[in-house]
Motif scaffolding. Structure first.
Motif, short mmCIF file in Angstrom:
data_model
loop_
_atom_site.label_atom_id
_atom_site.label_comp_id
_atom_site.label_asym_id
_atom_site.label_seq_id
_atom_site.Cartn_x
_atom_site.Cartn_y
_atom_site.Cartn_z
N GLY A 136 37.41 27.45 68.82
CA GLY A 136 37.78 27.02 70.16
C GLY A 136 36.64 26.99 71.16
N TYR A 137 35.42 27.17 70.70
CA TYR A 137 34.27 27.13 71.61
C TYR A 137 33.73 25.70 71.69
CZ TYR A 137 33.97 32.18 72.10
OH TYR A 137 34.25 33.48 72.43
N GLU A 138 33.18 25.36 72.83
CA GLU A 138 32.54 24.06 72.99
C GLU A 138 31.05 24.24 73.22
OE1 GLU A 138 33.30 21.98 76.79
OE2 GLU A 138 34.75 23.59 77.18
N GLN A 139 30.29 23.26 72.75
CA GLN A 139 28.83 23.34 72.80
C GLN A 139 28.30 22.66 74.04
OE1 GLN A 139 27.06 21.62 69.29
NE2 GLN A 139 25.28 22.99 69.38
N CYS A 140 27.33 23.29 74.69
CA CYS A 140 26.72 22.73 75.89
C CYS A 140 25.90 21.50 75.54
CB CYS A 140 25.84 23.79 76.58
SG CYS A 140 24.99 23.21 78.05
N SER A 141 26.09 20.40 76.25
CA SER A 141 25.34 19.18 75.97
C SER A 141 23.90 19.26 76.47
CB SER A 141 26.04 17.98 76.63
OG SER A 141 26.12 18.16 78.04
N VAL A 142 23.65 20.13 77.43
CA VAL A 142 22.30 20.28 77.98
C VAL A 142 21.45 21.20 77.09
CG1 VAL A 142 20.96 21.04 79.98
CG2 VAL A 142 23.16 19.91 80.30
N ASP A 143 22.03 22.31 76.67
CA ASP A 143 21.37 23.25 75.79
C ASP A 143 22.31 23.55 74.63
OD1 ASP A 143 20.19 25.35 74.44
OD2 ASP A 143 19.47 26.34 76.25
N PRO A 144 22.06 22.98 73.44
CA PRO A 144 23.00 23.13 72.32
C PRO A 144 23.10 24.55 71.77
CG PRO A 144 20.99 22.01 71.60
CD PRO A 144 20.93 22.10 73.10
N CYS A 145 22.29 25.47 72.28
CA CYS A 145 22.36 26.85 71.83
C CYS A 145 23.27 27.70 72.73
CB CYS A 145 20.96 27.48 71.79
SG CYS A 145 19.91 26.81 70.49
N VAL A 146 24.02 27.06 73.61
CA VAL A 146 24.94 27.77 74.50
C VAL A 146 26.35 27.26 74.25
CG1 VAL A 146 25.54 28.27 76.90
CG2 VAL A 146 23.13 28.05 76.24
N PHE A 147 27.29 28.20 74.09
CA PHE A 147 28.68 27.86 73.82
C PHE A 147 29.60 28.60 74.80
CE2 PHE A 147 26.31 27.29 69.97
CZ PHE A 147 26.90 26.24 69.30
N GLY A 198 21.82 27.58 62.27
CA GLY A 198 22.35 27.18 63.57
C GLY A 198 23.52 26.23 63.45
N PHE A 199 23.43 25.28 62.51
CA PHE A 199 24.54 24.36 62.28
C PHE A 199 25.78 25.11 61.81
CE2 PHE A 199 21.37 20.75 61.46
CZ PHE A 199 21.54 20.25 62.73
N ASP A 200 25.58 26.05 60.88
CA ASP A 200 26.72 26.83 60.38
C ASP A 200 27.39 27.61 61.50
OD1 ASP A 200 26.35 25.92 57.82
OD2 ASP A 200 25.24 27.68 57.12
N ALA A 201 26.56 28.24 62.35
CA ALA A 201 27.11 29.02 63.46
C ALA A 201 27.86 28.12 64.44
CB ALA A 201 25.98 29.76 64.18
N ALA A 202 27.30 26.93 64.72
CA ALA A 202 27.95 26.01 65.65
C ALA A 202 29.30 25.55 65.12
CB ALA A 202 27.04 24.81 65.90
N TYR A 203 29.36 25.19 63.84
CA TYR A 203 30.63 24.74 63.26
C TYR A 203 31.67 25.85 63.33
CZ TYR A 203 27.84 20.92 61.29
OH TYR A 203 27.02 19.84 61.13
N ALA A 204 31.24 27.09 63.03
CA ALA A 204 32.18 28.21 63.05
C ALA A 204 32.69 28.49 64.46
CB ALA A 204 31.50 29.46 62.48
N LEU A 205 31.82 28.39 65.44
CA LEU A 205 32.23 28.65 66.82
C LEU A 205 33.17 27.56 67.33
CD1 LEU A 205 28.83 29.87 68.33
CD2 LEU A 205 30.86 31.25 67.84
#
Length: 341
Positions: free
Chosen positions: A34-45, A23-30
Motif C-alpha cells: 500500500g505504499y506509493e513511490q515518490c516521483s521526485v526521489d524514488p528512494c522515498v515511499f 532496491g527493485f525488490d524492496a520497492a515492489y514489496a512496499l
C-alpha cells in the motif's frame, strides 16, 4: 569449470547491480503493502490512509528507515518477512554513516559524522588541527611540471572525504577543487587534503541541525566566484540552489502535502543578476545570459520563486565559493549548518 557458462539466478553481494536489484525488490514489496513511490526521489515511499500519511520509508540497499506508528510497523514487518528477513533495530540513532540525535520535546534533530571522521583520521594518521579547511591563499591548481609526484593515497582520501559532505558542506569548496586534479597528485595536493582532515579533526562534532517551527518556506543563497580557475577560467558557483530547492520541495510535498505551496526565496548579492531575473526585456549584451537563465526568469514571472537582494556580508553561499578566513567561515558556517551559538 573451464568452457562452461554459469547462470546466476539471484544478485550476489558485491556485484555492482546488486544494490539496484535489491532496491527493485524492496520497492515492489512496499507497493504491494500500500505504499506509493515518490516521483521526485524514488528512494522515498509513503502510505496514505483516509488522506493522512501513516507511514514513511526510505530504503538504502538493505537498510530501511521507517517512520510509522507501532501498528503500521508490525503489519509492514510481518508482510516483508514473508519475502526476506527483516529485523527491527528500534529507534534510529545511526543511519548510512550518520549519527542521528533527536530532541523530540524541543523539536531538534542533528545529523553528524563524528565516529566516521575519527575513523578516517586514524586511517590516514592525521593528528593535527586547523581552524579552516584551506588557507585564504590556497593554491589548489593542477600539478606543475616542476613538482614531483608523490606516492600518497590521494584518491582514497578524497573518496573518504566526499562521504563527510553529507553533513559537512563547509569542506565542499576545497574538496571539489581537489577532486578535479586527483589524477596527478603532488605534495602540495596531499598537504591540502591533510589540511581538510585537520580541520575536520578540530570540528569533528559539528553537523547539520534541523529545528521544528522554522517555517515551510525555502530560502537559498546564490553566489559565484567569476573565472577563479587560473587554468581554464571557469567560475565556481555556490548555491543552495533553484533546481535543488525545487527537488527538495517536491520531496517535502510528498511527505507532507501542506508544504506543497512553500515559497522559494532566492537571495543574491549581485544586483545585476537580480535585474536580469526581474527584467522581461533583454539587450544584445545579455543574449548569451538569457538562454541559460530563461528557466529562472520564467519561475520568477510565474510567482514560483522570489528574488531578493542580500548584503554581501550576509551572502552565506560565500562559504561555497571562496576560501574564507576563520571569522568569516565561522559566521557563514553557523548560518548554513544551523550551529548553536
Amino acid at each position: 569449470m573451464s568452457g562452461k557458462v554459469v547462470k546466476v539466478e539471484r544478485a550476489l553481494n558485491g556485484l555492482k547491480h546488486s544494490g539496484r536489484e535489491r532496491g527493485f525488490d524492496a520497492a515492489y514489496a512496499l507497493i504491494e503493502n500500500g505504499y506509493e513511490q515518490c516521483s521526485v526521489d524514488p528512494c522515498v515511499f509513503r502510505k496514505v490512509v483516509d488522506g493522512e500519511v501513516v507511514g514513511l520509508i526510505v530504503p538504502y540497499v538493505d537498510d530501511i528507515l521507517v517512520a510509522a506508528d507501532e501498528g503500521e510497523r508490525e503489519e509492514l514487518f510481518a508482510s516483508l518477512n514473508k519475502k526476506f528477513p527483516v529485523k527491527d533495530l528500534g529507534e534510529c540513532t545511526w543511519y548510512d554513516g550518520c549519527a542521528i540525535a533527536m530532541d523530540v520535546e524541543n523539536g531538534i534533530t542533528k545529523l553528524s559524522q563524528t565516529a566516521y571522521i575519527e575513523s578516517m583520521l586514524k586511517r590516514f594518521d592525521v593528528t593535527t588541527t586547523a581552524f579552516t579547511p584551506a588557507a585564504t591563499d590556497a593554491d589548489l591548481g593542477p600539478k606543475r611540471d616542476d613538482e614531483p609526484a608523490v606516492d600518497k593515497p590521494v584518491r582514497e582520501a578524497i573518496g573518504c572525504l566526499m562521504w563527510t559532505k553529507l553533513t559537512r558542506p563547509d569542506i565542499a569548496l576545497p574538496l571539489n577543487k581537489l577532486q578535479k586534479i586527483d589524477h596527478s597528485p603532488s605534495g602540495r595536493i596531499w598537504n591540502a587534503l591533510v589540511r581538510i582532515m585537520s580541520y575536520l579533526n578540530f570540528t569533528k562534532d559539528f553537523g547539520i541541525t534541523y529545528v521544528r517551527g522554522s517555517g515551510l518556506d525555502l530560502s537559498m543563497f546564490v553566489d559565484a566566484s567569476y573565472a577563479d580557475n587560473e587554468v581554464d577560467r571557469l567560475s565556481t558557483t555556490g548555491l543552495a540552489g533553484v533546481k535543488e530547492a525545487f527537488f527538495l520541495r517536491g520531496v517535502l510535498s510528498f511527505l507532507a502535502s501542506e508544504t506543497s505551496g512553500a515559497k522559494i526565496k532566492v537571495l543574491e548579492d549581485n544586483k545585476g543578476a537580480l535585474y536580469l531575473i526581474e527584467n522581461p526585456f533583454s539587450s544584445a549584451r545579455s543574449k548569451h545570459i538569457d538562454v541559460r537563465f530563461h528557466f529562472i526568469r520564467e519561475l520568477f514571472k510565474s510567482g514560483k520563486i522570489t528574488a531578493e537582494y542580500v548584503l554581501t556580508g550576509e551572502q552565506h553561499a560565500d562559504m561555497l565559493t571562496k576560501f574564507l578566513g576563520r571569522e568569516e567561515l565561522e559566521y557563514h558556517r553557523k548560518a548554513l549548518m544551523n550551529l548553536p551559538m
